[in-house]
Design an enzyme around this catalytic site. Structure first.
Site, short mmCIF file in Angstrom:
data_model
loop_
_atom_site.label_atom_id
_atom_site.label_comp_id
_atom_site.label_asym_id
_atom_site.label_seq_id
_atom_site.Cartn_x
_atom_site.Cartn_y
_atom_site.Cartn_z
N ASP A 110 84.65 -26.50 30.06
CA ASP A 110 83.61 -25.97 30.97
C ASP A 110 83.24 -24.55 30.62
O ASP A 110 82.49 -23.81 31.15
CB ASP A 110 84.21 -25.83 32.51
CG ASP A 110 84.08 -27.24 33.12
OD1 ASP A 110 82.89 -27.87 32.89
OD2 ASP A 110 85.12 -27.51 33.83
N ASP A 141 79.47 -34.52 31.95
CA ASP A 141 79.07 -33.22 32.16
C ASP A 141 78.94 -32.26 31.01
O ASP A 141 78.35 -31.05 30.84
CB ASP A 141 80.05 -32.37 33.06
CG ASP A 141 80.50 -33.29 34.34
OD1 ASP A 141 80.59 -34.65 34.15
OD2 ASP A 141 80.96 -33.13 35.31
N THR A 150 85.93 -43.40 36.31
CA THR A 150 85.41 -42.33 37.05
C THR A 150 86.20 -41.15 37.66
O THR A 150 87.24 -41.38 37.42
CB THR A 150 84.45 -42.87 38.52
OG1 THR A 150 83.62 -41.86 38.60
CG2 THR A 150 85.59 -42.99 39.29
N ARG A 209 75.36 -37.33 39.85
CA ARG A 209 75.48 -36.01 39.36
C ARG A 209 75.61 -36.28 37.83
O ARG A 209 75.15 -35.61 36.97
CB ARG A 209 76.42 -34.98 39.83
CG ARG A 209 76.09 -33.50 39.28
CD ARG A 209 76.53 -32.41 40.11
NE ARG A 209 78.05 -32.46 40.23
CZ ARG A 209 78.76 -32.45 41.43
NH1 ARG A 209 77.87 -32.99 42.60
NH2 ARG A 209 80.00 -32.37 41.45
N TRP A 224 73.65 -35.13 35.05
CA TRP A 224 73.99 -34.30 33.67
C TRP A 224 73.33 -35.02 32.24
O TRP A 224 73.14 -34.23 31.37
CB TRP A 224 75.38 -34.17 33.68
CG TRP A 224 76.28 -33.34 34.71
CD1 TRP A 224 77.39 -33.62 35.32
CD2 TRP A 224 75.77 -32.11 35.14
NE1 TRP A 224 77.64 -32.64 36.27
CE2 TRP A 224 76.69 -31.74 36.19
CE3 TRP A 224 74.94 -31.14 34.65
CZ2 TRP A 224 76.74 -30.49 36.69
CZ3 TRP A 224 74.80 -29.94 35.68
CH2 TRP A 224 76.00 -29.70 36.39
N SER A 270 82.96 -33.46 45.51
CA SER A 270 83.72 -34.65 45.10
C SER A 270 83.82 -35.22 46.48
O SER A 270 84.84 -35.10 47.01
CB SER A 270 85.07 -33.95 44.29
OG SER A 270 85.70 -35.42 44.18
N1 GLY Z 1 81.14 -30.44 36.20
C1 GLY Z 1 81.69 -31.02 37.49
C2 GLY Z 1 80.85 -31.41 38.61
O1 GLY Z 1 79.61 -31.59 38.15
O2 GLY Z 1 81.56 -31.66 39.62
#
Ligand code: GLY
Length: 395
Positions: free
Chosen positions: A112, A173, A233, A245, A249, A362
């Site tokens: 990240d 991501d 996942t 999401r 990405w 999440s």
């Molecule tokens: N990159 C982490 C998310 O999209 O939650």
């Protein structure tokens, strides 16, 4: 040889038309964002909004995890769009904590670093020529590069490279983290960064996209043999569903790599991911948090719409004027932005310090469900600037 993937026709004719959304309305949406940033400038000058809000309000946190760059990136976007020094000055105050993070080794063993340093230090360097920011962005690129597994051709997402639970895991991501590597090669002339990014994008396009043009969230590779192992996942509904999401990405991340490399195959595959996404949107163009849901009471993820809008605009920019989908993708982005601006902002929540309601961090983790998310806010602003100005994204 890449697997072949479906190219779904776009089911709805709605994308053939631009929505009725004027330049003035888009400017008003941008004005609301800038007003919110102004309200937050003082509180978040040495701290950062947390990843997700709680009851619509972001707690203030230190520079940690994957999200602090989004607030700093919003400040840089606001500075670029308005030329107002207060945004630059606040962003500059924050840079110190990005330098400290690397010096003190705070949560630096993660892919990240691309999200974190592209929007803070690379943006600072691109906009203002800040040399110290350049140095720390290059240090972040070195750390990111150190996470590559040459045999598997991937960058490991999270954790220690020897952790058996994480070893060899790539995630969709990560496509957004590759621009830090492309930029580092451009800056230094050292091609190792670029080669790692090219290889990772290629392996992701090969293994993370299923035949129906949906995507896995994460995929494990055997780091010794380089063989593909399995898709799983982390934040989606199930291993074989398509986390909204994650798809977004991919819709944005693959074209970022095609922009740097000229690899048209990546752009073509991103188009197919985009069609899968558009064909599963409910009537207001904002997806459910997992594309397995197309109706019902599950939560939406407004951040996925904002990211995808940027992705469609990036794709449109790279397509030839006569490409049959170029204007459809612009229209799709405008439909999503119009809907977000009309029905998803915090305009009716004066106590909120966020911008976009109804994001999901999440769902399986029970974190940030139906809340503002700081990356949703960032990409909403980036998309608004893309459609109202000739602003350049920092990726
Ligand atoms: N990159 C982490 C998310 O999209 O939650």
């Amino acid at each position: 040889m890449h697997n072949s993937i479906a190219n779904e026709p776009l089911a709805s004719p709605v994308f053939r038309e631009k929505p009725k959304w004027t330049k003035e309305e888009a400017e008003a949406a941008l004005g609301f964002v800038l007003k919110k940033i102004d309200e937050n400038l003082e509180v978040f000058s040495r701290t950062f909004p947390d990843a997700a809000s709680q009851g619509g309000v972001y707690p203030a946190v230190d520079n940690f995890e994957w999200t602090p760059g989004f607030w700093t990136g919003m400040l840089w976007l606001a500075y670029e769009a308005t030329g107002q020094d207060r945004y630059r000055e606040t962003a500059e105050k924050q840079l110190e904590s990005f330098y400290d993070r690397i010096e003190q080794g705070v949560h630096i063993h993660t892919h990240d670093l691309g999200f974190v340093y592209s929007l803070s230090c690379v943006a600072a360097y691109k906009l203002t020529g800040n040399e110290q920011a350049r140095i720390y962005a290059l240090k972040a690129a070195d750390l990111l590069l150190s996470r590559t597994f040459p045999k598997a051709g991937i960058i490991q997402a999270w954790g220690d490279l020897n952790d058996p639970n994480q070893r060899g895991r790539m995630i969709i991501d990560c496509l957004m983290n590759l621009p830090l590597l492309y930029w580092a090669s451009q800056e230094t002339g050292d091609l190792r960064y670029r080669e790692a990014a090219v290889r990772h994008a290629d392996q992701a396009s090969r293994y993370m996209i299923r035949e129906d043009a949906s995507t896995y969230h994460t995929f494990f590779m055997d780091t010794e043999s380089g063989a593909p192992l399995r898709g799983t996942t982390h934040q989606g509904f199930s291993d074989d569903s398509c986390w909204a999401r994650g798809q977004a990405w991919g819709i944005y991340g693959f074209p970022l790599s095609s922009r740097y490399t000229g690899n048209a195959e990546l752009l073509e595959r991103a188009k197919r991911l985009g069609h899968y996404f558009l064909n599963r949107l409910p009537a207001d163009f904002v997806p459910y948090w997992d594309l397995i849901f197309t109706s019902g009471a599950e939560e939406r993820d407004s951040s996925a719409a904002a990211i995808a809008a940027c992705g469609f605009l990036e794709q449109a920019e790279q397509l030839p004027v006569l490409d049959e989908f170029r204007s459809l993708y612009e229209n799709a982005a405008l439909h999503m932005l119009k809907s977000l601006s009309e029905s998803y902002t915090t305009a009716d929540l004066p106590n909120s310090n966020g911008l976009l309601k109804h994001g999901v961090y999440s769902k399986p983790g029970g974190a940030g469900v139906d809340e503002c998310t700081i990356w949703g806010d960032y990409f909403y602003l980036e998309a608004l600037i893309r459609v109202t100005r000739n602003g350049k994204a920092f990726w």
